[in-house]
Scaffold this active site. Structure first.
Site, mmCIF file in Angstrom:
data_model
loop_
_atom_site.group_PDB
_atom_site.id
_atom_site.type_symbol
_atom_site.label_atom_id
_atom_site.label_comp_id
_atom_site.label_asym_id
_atom_site.label_seq_id
_atom_site.Cartn_x
_atom_site.Cartn_y
_atom_site.Cartn_z
ATOM 1 N N ARG A 12 24.766 52.028 38.918
ATOM 2 C CA ARG A 12 25.801 51.416 38.065
ATOM 3 C C ARG A 12 25.895 49.929 38.390
ATOM 4 O O ARG A 12 25.472 49.493 39.461
ATOM 5 C CB ARG A 12 27.174 52.052 38.334
ATOM 6 C CG ARG A 12 27.251 53.486 37.885
ATOM 7 C CD ARG A 12 28.656 54.016 37.963
ATOM 8 N NE ARG A 12 29.120 54.210 39.331
ATOM 9 C CZ ARG A 12 30.384 54.037 39.727
ATOM 10 N NH1 ARG A 12 31.300 53.655 38.866
ATOM 11 N NH2 ARG A 12 30.726 54.245 40.975
ATOM 12 N N GLY A 13 26.471 49.179 37.480
ATOM 13 C CA GLY A 13 26.839 47.788 37.743
ATOM 14 C C GLY A 13 25.680 46.921 38.206
ATOM 15 O O GLY A 13 24.557 47.014 37.689
ATOM 16 N N ASN A 82 23.366 47.172 48.287
ATOM 17 C CA ASN A 82 24.274 46.775 47.206
ATOM 18 C C ASN A 82 25.531 47.634 47.166
ATOM 19 O O ASN A 82 26.553 47.196 46.632
ATOM 20 C CB ASN A 82 23.520 46.879 45.867
ATOM 21 C CG ASN A 82 24.445 46.815 44.687
ATOM 22 O OD1 ASN A 82 24.888 45.738 44.307
ATOM 23 N ND2 ASN A 82 24.775 47.962 44.110
ATOM 24 N N ALA A 83 25.481 48.839 47.738
ATOM 25 C CA ALA A 83 26.619 49.762 47.622
ATOM 26 C C ALA A 83 27.891 49.101 48.150
ATOM 27 O O ALA A 83 27.898 48.557 49.255
ATOM 28 C CB ALA A 83 26.333 51.039 48.406
ATOM 29 N N ASP A 88 41.700 47.216 46.943
ATOM 30 C CA ASP A 88 42.511 46.001 46.987
ATOM 31 C C ASP A 88 43.989 46.314 47.200
ATOM 32 O O ASP A 88 44.545 47.229 46.590
ATOM 33 C CB ASP A 88 42.368 45.221 45.674
ATOM 34 C CG ASP A 88 40.968 44.635 45.461
ATOM 35 O OD1 ASP A 88 40.120 44.778 46.356
ATOM 36 O OD2 ASP A 88 40.756 44.026 44.394
ATOM 37 N N TYR A 147 37.978 43.713 52.147
ATOM 38 C CA TYR A 147 36.714 43.409 51.450
ATOM 39 C C TYR A 147 36.158 42.064 51.920
ATOM 40 O O TYR A 147 34.955 41.925 52.176
ATOM 41 C CB TYR A 147 37.011 43.385 49.951
ATOM 42 C CG TYR A 147 35.819 43.277 49.036
ATOM 43 C CD1 TYR A 147 35.160 44.410 48.568
ATOM 44 C CD2 TYR A 147 35.383 42.029 48.583
ATOM 45 C CE1 TYR A 147 34.089 44.299 47.693
ATOM 46 C CE2 TYR A 147 34.317 41.912 47.698
ATOM 47 C CZ TYR A 147 33.673 43.060 47.256
ATOM 48 O OH TYR A 147 32.617 42.949 46.379
ATOM 49 N N ILE A 180 31.363 39.277 38.385
ATOM 50 C CA ILE A 180 30.324 39.761 37.468
ATOM 51 C C ILE A 180 30.949 40.840 36.573
ATOM 52 O O ILE A 180 31.817 41.598 37.041
ATOM 53 C CB ILE A 180 29.140 40.351 38.280
ATOM 54 C CG1 ILE A 180 28.641 39.363 39.357
ATOM 55 C CG2 ILE A 180 27.999 40.769 37.346
ATOM 56 C CD1 ILE A 180 28.076 38.057 38.869
HETATM 57 N N1 CAA Z 1 48.222 33.455 46.739
HETATM 58 C C1 CAA Z 1 49.274 33.878 47.482
HETATM 59 N N2 CAA Z 1 50.135 34.817 47.082
HETATM 60 C C2 CAA Z 1 49.900 35.365 45.872
HETATM 61 C C3 CAA Z 1 48.827 34.978 45.051
HETATM 62 C C4 CAA Z 1 47.986 33.961 45.521
HETATM 63 N N3 CAA Z 1 46.918 33.547 44.824
HETATM 64 N N4 CAA Z 1 48.858 35.708 43.934
HETATM 65 C C5 CAA Z 1 49.942 36.527 44.040
HETATM 66 N N5 CAA Z 1 50.581 36.304 45.207
HETATM 67 C C6 CAA Z 1 51.767 36.947 45.701
HETATM 68 C C7 CAA Z 1 52.784 37.218 44.620
HETATM 69 O O1 CAA Z 1 53.557 36.068 44.361
HETATM 70 C C8 CAA Z 1 53.615 38.322 45.276
HETATM 71 O O2 CAA Z 1 54.522 37.762 46.225
HETATM 72 P P1 CAA Z 1 56.008 38.374 46.445
HETATM 73 O O3 CAA Z 1 55.795 39.819 46.834
HETATM 74 O O4 CAA Z 1 56.559 37.569 47.546
HETATM 75 O O5 CAA Z 1 56.680 38.209 45.128
HETATM 76 C C9 CAA Z 1 52.587 39.103 46.076
HETATM 77 O O6 CAA Z 1 51.429 38.238 46.163
HETATM 78 C C10 CAA Z 1 52.195 40.434 45.465
HETATM 79 O O7 CAA Z 1 51.829 40.237 44.101
HETATM 80 P P2 CAA Z 1 51.739 41.469 43.126
HETATM 81 O O8 CAA Z 1 53.075 42.003 42.797
HETATM 82 O O9 CAA Z 1 50.816 41.090 41.988
HETATM 83 O O10 CAA Z 1 51.002 42.576 44.049
HETATM 84 P P3 CAA Z 1 50.422 43.930 43.650
HETATM 85 O O11 CAA Z 1 50.577 44.777 44.840
HETATM 86 O O12 CAA Z 1 50.908 44.423 42.332
HETATM 87 O O13 CAA Z 1 48.858 43.590 43.370
HETATM 88 C C11 CAA Z 1 46.631 43.107 44.035
HETATM 89 C C12 CAA Z 1 48.107 42.963 44.372
HETATM 90 C C13 CAA Z 1 46.251 44.589 43.942
HETATM 91 C C14 CAA Z 1 45.845 42.477 45.149
HETATM 92 C C15 CAA Z 1 46.352 42.435 42.675
HETATM 93 O O14 CAA Z 1 46.882 41.128 42.692
HETATM 94 C C16 CAA Z 1 44.860 42.318 42.404
HETATM 95 O O15 CAA Z 1 44.210 43.290 42.036
HETATM 96 N N6 CAA Z 1 44.324 41.117 42.563
HETATM 97 C C17 CAA Z 1 42.867 40.870 42.360
HETATM 98 C C18 CAA Z 1 42.128 40.893 43.653
HETATM 99 C C19 CAA Z 1 40.681 40.572 43.385
HETATM 100 O O16 CAA Z 1 40.343 39.454 43.005
HETATM 101 N N7 CAA Z 1 39.819 41.543 43.571
HETATM 102 C C20 CAA Z 1 38.423 41.344 43.291
HETATM 103 C C21 CAA Z 1 37.843 42.636 42.816
HETATM 104 S S1 CAA Z 1 36.195 42.408 42.172
HETATM 105 C C22 CAA Z 1 35.291 42.239 43.532
HETATM 106 O O17 CAA Z 1 35.708 42.413 44.636
HETATM 107 C C23 CAA Z 1 33.851 41.859 43.290
HETATM 108 C C24 CAA Z 1 33.527 40.618 43.972
HETATM 109 O O18 CAA Z 1 32.820 40.650 44.970
HETATM 110 C C25 CAA Z 1 33.992 39.339 43.414
#
Ligand code: CAA
Length: 241
Positions: A12-13, A82-83, A88, A147, A180
């Site tokens: 996948r992916g 790659n796995a 998060d 991660y 991606i």
């Molecule tokens: N910097 C600092 N604080 C931040 C922020 C930032 N950039 N963005 C949000 N916050 C804070 C918010 O203000 C909030 O603070 P308070 O609790 O004090 O109000 C706190 O973080 C929590 O925010 P949420 O309510 O949105 O938290 P949540 O629990 O609902 O969600 C999360 C958190 C699951 C991490 C969600 O934000 C998320 O999924 N983010 C994306 C993470 C990401 O980029 N993952 C990549 C996946 S793809 C991958 O991994 C492939 C690759 O290699 C690139």
């Protein structure tokens, strides 16, 4: 001489695109998968690439799986680690289970697989290992302490192992994809992706899995023997490391 390549998480992916790119470049390819049997069956039927099921975080399972794969395809010349998984969560909500799952697959899994192909590569005087790290191992990412730690660990492992393999004809390199267009990125909340992440990508779009596959083919080539210990960033200009 046709080389044999194994791609973990290869149905996948990004992994699927890597496997297809290697096959199209005339490698003999096998893919590993763990979770999604249905997607694996579909991928293998469509591509003709054989699939082998094991959990990369489990050393004994890797040994058994690699035994089956090498019986079918021959010794592994090219290993693409790659796995990977995400679990998060903001650090104040992160559980030990979320930490251990991500370290187990994304970092220990790379150790397990490298360790099990390493002796054979040393004996044969040839190997190409490509570890798929991440932009978030380079820069860190909110919500991904687990991660980011694992993916940064993969870069350190790559640099150390490259030095050990250098005199044995084995190269070890890391690729750091940015965001991606895969299921993994699709699982990010739409608002976070659109408001926070996409505006940080100068190229203005998500990358494609095929754009990572191209780089793996480059690193896997016989002619790439002088490139080792490198970290290739493929992230649309989001981060320059
Ligand atoms: N910097 C600092 N604080 C931040 C922020 C930032 N950039 N963005 C949000 N916050 C804070 C918010 O203000 C909030 O603070 P308070 O609790 O004090 O109000 C706190 O973080 C929590 O925010 P949420 O309510 O949105 O938290 P949540 O629990 O609902 O969600 C999360 C958190 C699951 C991490 C969600 O934000 C998320 O999924 N983010 C994306 C993470 C990401 O980029 N993952 C990549 C996946 S793809 C991958 O991994 C492939 C690759 O290699 C690139």
């Amino acid at each position: 001489m046709q080389r044999t390549a194994i791609v973990t998480g290869g149905t996948r992916g990004i992994g699927a695109a890597i496997a297809i790119a290697l096959r199209d470049a005339k490698f003999k390819v096998g893919v590993n998968y763990c979770g999604n049997e249905e997607a694996a069956r579909r991928f293998c039927d469509e591509t003709g690439i054989p699939g082998f099921r094991w959990d990369v975080s489990d050393y004994a399972a890797c040994a058994e799986g690699l035994k089956q794969a090498t019986e079918a395809l021959g010794p592994v010349d090219v290993l693409v680690n790659n796995a990977g998984i995400t679990r998060d969560a903001m650090f104040h909500k992160m559980t030990p289970e979320q930490w251990n799952a991500v370290i187990g697959t994304n970092l220990t899994g790379v150790f397990n697989m490298c360790r099990l192909v390493w002796d054979g590569m040393r004996e044969r005087g040839f190997g190409r290992i490509v570890n798929i790290s991440s932009i978030n191992g380079q820069k860190g990412q909110v919500g991904q302490v687990n991660y980011s730690a694992a993916k940064a660990g993969d870069i350190g492992l790559t640099k150390a192992l490259a030095q050990e393999g250098a005199r044995k004809g084995i190269t070890v390199n890391a690729i750091c994809p940015g965001y991606i267009g895969t299921e993994m990125v699709a699982s990010i909340p739409a608002e976070v992706l659109e408001r926070q992440i996409l505006p940080q990508i100068p190229v203005g779009r998500l990358g494609t899995p095929e754009e990572i596959g191209r780089a793996v083919v480059f690193l896997a080539a016989e002619e790439a023997g002088y490139m080792t210990g490198a970290t290739l960033s493929i992230n649309g200009g989001q981060y320059f490391a």
